[in-house]
Design an enzyme around this catalytic site. Structure first.
Site, PDB file in Angstrom:
ATOM      1  N   SER A  13     -72.153 -49.426  37.322  1.00  0.00           N
ATOM      2  CA  SER A  13     -72.658 -48.743  38.526  1.00  0.00           C
ATOM      3  C   SER A  13     -71.940 -47.408  38.732  1.00  0.00           C
ATOM      4  CB  SER A  13     -72.544 -49.636  39.765  1.00  0.00           C
ATOM      5  OG  SER A  13     -71.204 -49.806  40.148  1.00  0.00           O
ATOM      6  N   ASN A  14     -70.688 -47.318  38.343  1.00  0.00           N
ATOM      7  CA  ASN A  14     -69.989 -46.023  38.448  1.00  0.00           C
ATOM      8  C   ASN A  14     -70.549 -45.024  37.440  1.00  0.00           C
ATOM      9  OD1 ASN A  14     -67.635 -45.752  40.431  1.00  0.00           O
ATOM     10  ND2 ASN A  14     -67.363 -47.828  39.631  1.00  0.00           N
ATOM     11  N   LEU A  84     -61.833 -52.067  30.634  1.00  0.00           N
ATOM     12  CA  LEU A  84     -60.802 -53.089  30.846  1.00  0.00           C
ATOM     13  C   LEU A  84     -59.755 -53.218  29.739  1.00  0.00           C
ATOM     14  CD1 LEU A  84     -62.904 -55.862  32.627  1.00  0.00           C
ATOM     15  CD2 LEU A  84     -61.614 -53.942  33.596  1.00  0.00           C
ATOM     16  N   ILE A  87     -55.441 -48.568  27.288  1.00  0.00           N
ATOM     17  CA  ILE A  87     -55.619 -47.383  26.442  1.00  0.00           C
ATOM     18  C   ILE A  87     -54.394 -47.234  25.546  1.00  0.00           C
ATOM     19  CG2 ILE A  87     -55.929 -44.881  26.455  1.00  0.00           C
ATOM     20  CD1 ILE A  87     -58.318 -46.452  27.616  1.00  0.00           C
ATOM     21  N   ASN A 101     -58.844 -42.551  35.629  1.00  0.00           N
ATOM     22  CA  ASN A 101     -59.318 -43.922  35.866  1.00  0.00           C
ATOM     23  C   ASN A 101     -59.586 -44.097  37.349  1.00  0.00           C
ATOM     24  OD1 ASN A 101     -59.785 -46.734  35.315  1.00  0.00           O
ATOM     25  ND2 ASN A 101     -57.752 -47.167  36.144  1.00  0.00           N
ATOM     26  N   HIS A 103     -59.546 -47.155  40.296  1.00  0.00           N
ATOM     27  CA  HIS A 103     -59.074 -48.514  40.541  1.00  0.00           C
ATOM     28  C   HIS A 103     -59.557 -48.946  41.931  1.00  0.00           C
ATOM     29  CE1 HIS A 103     -56.543 -51.986  39.819  1.00  0.00           C
ATOM     30  NE2 HIS A 103     -56.197 -51.911  41.100  1.00  0.00           N
ATOM     31  N   ASP A 144     -52.373 -48.452  35.434  1.00  0.00           N
ATOM     32  CA  ASP A 144     -52.557 -48.097  36.854  1.00  0.00           C
ATOM     33  C   ASP A 144     -51.392 -47.320  37.462  1.00  0.00           C
ATOM     34  OD1 ASP A 144     -54.965 -49.499  36.753  1.00  0.00           O
ATOM     35  OD2 ASP A 144     -54.056 -51.354  37.441  1.00  0.00           O
ATOM     36  N   GLU A 173     -66.417 -45.747  45.700  1.00  0.00           N
ATOM     37  CA  GLU A 173     -66.236 -45.259  44.322  1.00  0.00           C
ATOM     38  C   GLU A 173     -67.398 -44.339  43.943  1.00  0.00           C
ATOM     39  OE1 GLU A 173     -65.338 -48.242  41.392  1.00  0.00           O
ATOM     40  OE2 GLU A 173     -64.070 -49.369  42.759  1.00  0.00           O
TER      41      GLU A 173
HETATM   42  C1  GAR Z   1     -65.113 -50.890  39.638  1.00  0.00           C
HETATM   43  O1  GAR Z   1     -64.897 -51.459  40.911  1.00  0.00           O
HETATM   44  C2  GAR Z   1     -63.826 -50.281  39.120  1.00  0.00           C
HETATM   45  O2  GAR Z   1     -63.009 -49.740  40.117  1.00  0.00           O
HETATM   46  C3  GAR Z   1     -63.167 -51.497  38.527  1.00  0.00           C
HETATM   47  O3  GAR Z   1     -64.196 -52.174  37.861  1.00  0.00           O
HETATM   48  C4  GAR Z   1     -65.408 -51.967  38.589  1.00  0.00           C
HETATM   49  C5  GAR Z   1     -66.483 -51.529  37.621  1.00  0.00           C
HETATM   50  O4  GAR Z   1     -67.745 -51.563  38.217  1.00  0.00           O
HETATM   51  N1  GAR Z   1     -62.084 -51.116  37.634  1.00  0.00           N
HETATM   52  C6  GAR Z   1     -60.968 -51.810  37.526  1.00  0.00           C
HETATM   53  O5  GAR Z   1     -60.766 -52.850  38.133  1.00  0.00           O
HETATM   54  C7  GAR Z   1     -59.944 -51.207  36.573  1.00  0.00           C
HETATM   55  N2  GAR Z   1     -58.653 -51.808  36.756  1.00  0.00           N
HETATM   56  P1  GAR Z   1     -68.997 -50.887  37.531  1.00  0.00           P
HETATM   57  O6  GAR Z   1     -69.062 -51.389  36.096  1.00  0.00           O
HETATM   58  O7  GAR Z   1     -70.177 -51.335  38.350  1.00  0.00           O
HETATM   59  O8  GAR Z   1     -68.797 -49.393  37.575  1.00  0.00           O
END
Ligand code: GAR
Length: 188
Positions: A13-14, A84, A87, A101, A103, A144, A173
């Site tokens: 979604s991001n 996930l 890196i 990134n 978070h 992080d 986000e």
């Molecule tokens: C998001 O909430 C992002 O902040 C998180 O994974 C989700 C991905 O959602 N990232 C972490 O937790 C990294 N430590 P998406 O696939 O719908 O963009």
């Protein structure tokens, strides 16, 4: 031209929000979305927007030579959007201050190994926090922990669940990540 490499492991979604934000911009190009997960929703998102996908193999990702593949795309910025895997150091060094990134919490709280996606929101609710939020940060060699570029907060309502909190945080986000990316682009 700003080439942006996106790395994602989940629903995407991001990635969707970012591709949408920049869709009419001719100074920004997304040459490739890299994922580690053949079942990731982000693959469908990439198809929708006509962006190529590279499916990563963990052993190859650990190999320093993989940087040659990254370099081909001449990325101005590498953007992790729910990616996930840790890196590898060669990439952090090769793209120091050029990799960011997002978070889903207010770092340094609720960050680190194992703190991703719903685990974060469950921990925040279990600790009876009054607020949570998002953090956009530069990637360094520790999970992080890089320089914070932006934080935005949400209030936690009475009866909030990890799911409702996740929705609120994702909305933040989607609003803010693209703006941070935009602020880091070059006008050359
Ligand atoms: C998001 O909430 C992002 O902040 C998180 O994974 C989700 C991905 O959602 N990232 C972490 O937790 C990294 N430590 P998406 O696939 O719908 O963009």
């Amino acid at each position: 031209m700003n080439n942006i490499l996106l790395l994602a492991s989940g629903g995407g979604s991001n990635v969707r929000a970012i591709l949408d934000y920049f869709k009419d911009r001719n100074d920004v190009n997304f040459p490739m979305i890299i994922t580690n997960n053949p079942k990731a929703g982000v693959i469908e998102v990439a198809k929708e927007y006509g962006v190529d996908v590279l499916l990563l193999n963990k052993r190859i990702f650990q190999e320093e030579l993989f940087i040659d593949t990254i370099d081909i795309y001449k990325p101005h910025l590498i953007v992790l959007a729910g990616f996930l895997w840790k890196i590898p150091d060669y990439m952090v060094k090769g793209y120091a201050n050029k990799m960011i990134n997002i978070h889903p919490a207010l770092l340094p709280n609720y960050g680190g190994v194992g703190m991703y996606g719903h685990h974060v929101h469950e921990a925040v609710i279990a600790a009876n926090e009054k607020e949570s939020g998002i953090t956009v940060h530069v990637v360094n060699e520790h999970y992080d922990e890089g320089t914070v570029l932006l934080q935005k907060k949400v209030k936690i309502a009475k009866g909030e669940t990890p799911e409702t909190l996740a929705d609120k945080v994702l909305k933040l986000e989607h609003t803010w990540y693209s703006k941070v990316i935009d602020s880091l682009l070059t006008t050359e």
